[in-house]
Design an enzyme around this catalytic site. Structure first.
Site, mmCIF file in Angstrom:
data_model
loop_
_atom_site.group_PDB
_atom_site.id
_atom_site.type_symbol
_atom_site.label_atom_id
_atom_site.label_comp_id
_atom_site.label_asym_id
_atom_site.label_seq_id
_atom_site.Cartn_x
_atom_site.Cartn_y
_atom_site.Cartn_z
ATOM 1 C CB CYS A 77 1.614 0.906 7.775
ATOM 2 S SG CYS A 77 0.433 2.018 6.996
ATOM 3 C CG ASP A 134 -1.649 1.250 4.580
ATOM 4 O OD1 ASP A 134 -1.077 0.188 4.307
ATOM 5 O OD2 ASP A 134 -2.486 1.372 5.490
ATOM 6 C CB CYS A 168 -4.863 -1.975 6.874
ATOM 7 S SG CYS A 168 -4.928 -0.348 7.638
ATOM 8 C CB CYS A 220 -5.327 4.410 8.736
ATOM 9 S SG CYS A 220 -4.348 2.922 8.932
#
Length: 127
Positions: free
Chosen positions: A34, A36, A59, A103
């Site tokens: 993603c 991140d 996020c 994440c």
């Protein structure tokens, strides 16, 4: 996407955010899924993490995972911190939606890379 109250608490009130100017280990890792990124700073004394800070660009799940992971490793030995898994971080948050599990992997990766960075600075083999 529904997040738990704990995720939202750590997202809106993240713990251990910032920079440690005198950190013994610093790494920046990114998620290929993603984009991140997490920067992690560790202050280590006698093999124990005495302080930790992070800065995550990402996020809600990424910020909450970083916040929870830093809470979970603060005061732990390097061995105990190394053993922390992304699943344990997600469980401590009350769970993450499956599309956001990566994440929690970002937080685990940052911790392990920081520990190995520290070990290498000490002339030790990485784990």
């Amino acid at each position: 996407m529904q997040f738990t109250e704990t995720v939202m608490d750590h997202f809106t009130n993240p713990r251990n955010v910032g920079v440690l100017e005198d950190a013994d280990a610093f790494v920046e890792v990114g998620s290929s899924e993603c984009g991140d990124t997490t920067a992690l700073y560790l202050k280590i004394e006698e093999g124990r993490i005495v302080d930790v800070r992070f800065r995550t660009l990402g996020c809600a799940a990424a910020i909450a995972s970083s916040s929870m992971a830093t809470e979970m490793i603060k005061g732990k030995s390097l061995e105990e911190a190394w053993a922390l898994t992304n699943r344990e971080v997600a469980d401590a948050l009350g769970g993450l939606p499956e599309p956001k599990m990566h994440c929690s992997v970002l937080a685990e990766d940052a911790i392990r890379e920081a520990i190995n960075s520290y070990r290498e600075k000490q002339g030790l083999e990485p784990w």
